[in-house]
Design a protein around this motif. Structure first.
Motif, short mmCIF file in Angstrom:
data_model
loop_
_atom_site.label_atom_id
_atom_site.label_comp_id
_atom_site.label_asym_id
_atom_site.label_seq_id
_atom_site.Cartn_x
_atom_site.Cartn_y
_atom_site.Cartn_z
N PRO A 129 29.31 81.18 48.34
CA PRO A 129 28.00 80.54 48.35
C PRO A 129 27.18 80.96 49.55
CG PRO A 129 29.65 79.04 49.18
CD PRO A 129 30.38 80.29 48.74
N SER A 130 25.87 80.88 49.41
CA SER A 130 24.99 81.13 50.56
C SER A 130 25.13 79.97 51.52
CB SER A 130 23.54 81.27 50.10
OG SER A 130 23.39 82.37 49.22
N THR A 131 25.05 80.26 52.81
CA THR A 131 25.22 79.21 53.81
C THR A 131 24.02 79.17 54.75
OG1 THR A 131 26.40 80.74 55.26
CG2 THR A 131 27.73 79.43 53.73
N GLY A 132 24.03 78.18 55.63
CA GLY A 132 22.97 78.05 56.61
C GLY A 132 21.88 77.10 56.16
N THR A 133 21.00 76.80 57.08
CA THR A 133 19.89 75.89 56.83
C THR A 133 18.59 76.52 57.30
OG1 THR A 133 21.31 73.95 57.12
CG2 THR A 133 18.95 73.59 57.27
N ILE A 134 17.59 76.47 56.46
CA ILE A 134 16.25 76.94 56.83
C ILE A 134 15.43 75.71 57.20
CG2 ILE A 134 14.15 78.10 56.05
CD1 ILE A 134 15.88 79.65 54.06
N THR A 135 14.89 75.70 58.40
CA THR A 135 14.09 74.56 58.86
C THR A 135 12.73 75.04 59.32
OG1 THR A 135 16.10 73.39 59.59
CG2 THR A 135 13.99 72.63 60.46
N VAL A 136 11.70 74.44 58.76
CA VAL A 136 10.32 74.71 59.16
C VAL A 136 9.65 73.36 59.38
CG1 VAL A 136 8.15 75.85 58.63
CG2 VAL A 136 10.29 76.79 57.75
N GLN A 145 24.24 73.69 49.86
CA GLN A 145 24.19 72.56 48.93
C GLN A 145 22.98 72.58 48.01
OE1 GLN A 145 24.75 68.78 50.88
NE2 GLN A 145 26.35 69.56 52.23
N HIS A 146 22.09 73.56 48.22
CA HIS A 146 20.84 73.62 47.45
C HIS A 146 20.12 72.27 47.52
CE1 HIS A 146 20.64 77.45 44.90
NE2 HIS A 146 21.43 77.67 45.93
N ARG A 147 19.98 71.77 48.74
CA ARG A 147 19.37 70.47 48.96
C ARG A 147 18.16 70.62 49.88
NH1 ARG A 147 20.54 64.97 48.92
NH2 ARG A 147 19.68 63.79 50.68
N ALA A 148 17.05 70.05 49.46
CA ALA A 148 15.82 70.12 50.24
C ALA A 148 15.43 68.73 50.72
CB ALA A 148 14.69 70.71 49.40
N THR A 149 14.96 68.65 51.97
CA THR A 149 14.44 67.40 52.50
C THR A 149 13.11 67.67 53.18
OG1 THR A 149 15.65 67.69 54.60
CG2 THR A 149 16.73 66.39 52.87
#
Length: 271
Positions: A129-136, A145-149
């Motif tokens: 799976p792809s990992t990491g978090t993109i934060t803007v 987790q394919h989760r957006a907040t």
């Protein structure tokens, strides 16, 4: 050998698609309504589904939505006489991967099927799976987790909506073309129309913008594509360190006392 499931209540369409599928040396499975399609998918385990929209017992949109709820991820191509952009939007929001309008050219349908099967074969396995978090700013995308907040609140997104938003968020402030976003959501071998992106952008704006009619987070750059505005997401560049700002003011103050005749030989203050 790939297996294609057709879900359509028109015998003529069934004959055309059957001949085309079997002529390509693929296996053919059939259901004539959306309700029976649910059982056919579990029984036949198809590699791709061609789904009519207007059918008895259960329409294609509802059937596709139910399949996605059950975790079925195989490509779904909608076939429908309803070609309005609103209908296409409903189809993609239901979990569809492609949308063709009746009457259709069987050769074009064949190209769509082949492209989707190739792309499905290229998908990474669940073990990678792809990992990491993109934060803007306030926007955060958990790639694993394919989760957006947004602002700490969960934003429910379909898989393609997530991919499009993640592509924009990975390059905040950069204008991305429709072709780039299509490739991110469907893969490099997509053979449909890039206008499909317009539908997904509209859905995304409805979920993340304060006022979708006046979008600020996802901006349209006419004639090119779209960009994600980091400032609208609450992102602000880090201010310069205080010591650097104070030294710069000192430099500006001392610089005024250097005469024009000595400017080339003047020794500038050390920062």
């Amino acid at each position: 050998m790939a297996k294609i499931l057709l879900v359509d209540d028109e015998p003529r369409i069934a004959r055309v698609v059957r001949d085309m599928v079997e002529g390509a040396d693929w296996q053919f499975a059939y259901a004539d309504n959306g309700a029976d399609a649910l059982g056919a998918v579990a029984r036949e385990a198809p590699d791709l589904i061609i789904m009519d929209v207007m059918m008895p017992k259960m329409d294609g949109f509802t059937a596709c939505r139910e399949l996605r709820t059950r975790g079925v991820t195989v490509p779904v191509i909608f076939l429908s006489a309803k070609g309005d952009i609103v209908d296409k939007g409903v189809g993609f929001a239901a979990g569809g991967d492609d949308y063709m309008v009746k009457p259709f050219d069987p050769r074009e349908l064949m190209m769509h099927i082949e492209a989707h099967l190739r792309r499905a074969a290229m998908r990474p396995t669940a073990a990678m799976p792809s990992t990491g978090t993109i934060t803007v700013g306030r926007l955060s995308l958990d790639m694993a987790q394919h989760r957006a907040t947004l602002g700490g609140e969960h934003v429910p997104l379909t898989p393609k909506e997530f991919k499009i938003l993640a592509t924009l968020a990975a390059s905040p402030g950069t204008v991305l073309s429709r072709e780039q976003l299509v490739e991110a959501a469907w893969g490099p071998e997509f053979v449909g129309e890039t206008s499909s992106i317009t539908v997904f952008i509209k859905k995304l704006r409805a979920k993340i913008e304060d006022d979708p009619t006046e979008p600020r987070i996802i901006e349209t750059v006419w004639g090119i594509g779209y960009r994600l505005d980091p400032e609208a997401c609450g992102y602000a560049p880090s201010p310069a360190p205080a010591f650097l700002a104070s030294n710069w003011r000192l430099f500006r103050k001392k610089r005024r006392f250097v005469t024009p005749f000595r400017s080339k030989q003047a020794i500038l203050p050390t920062l």
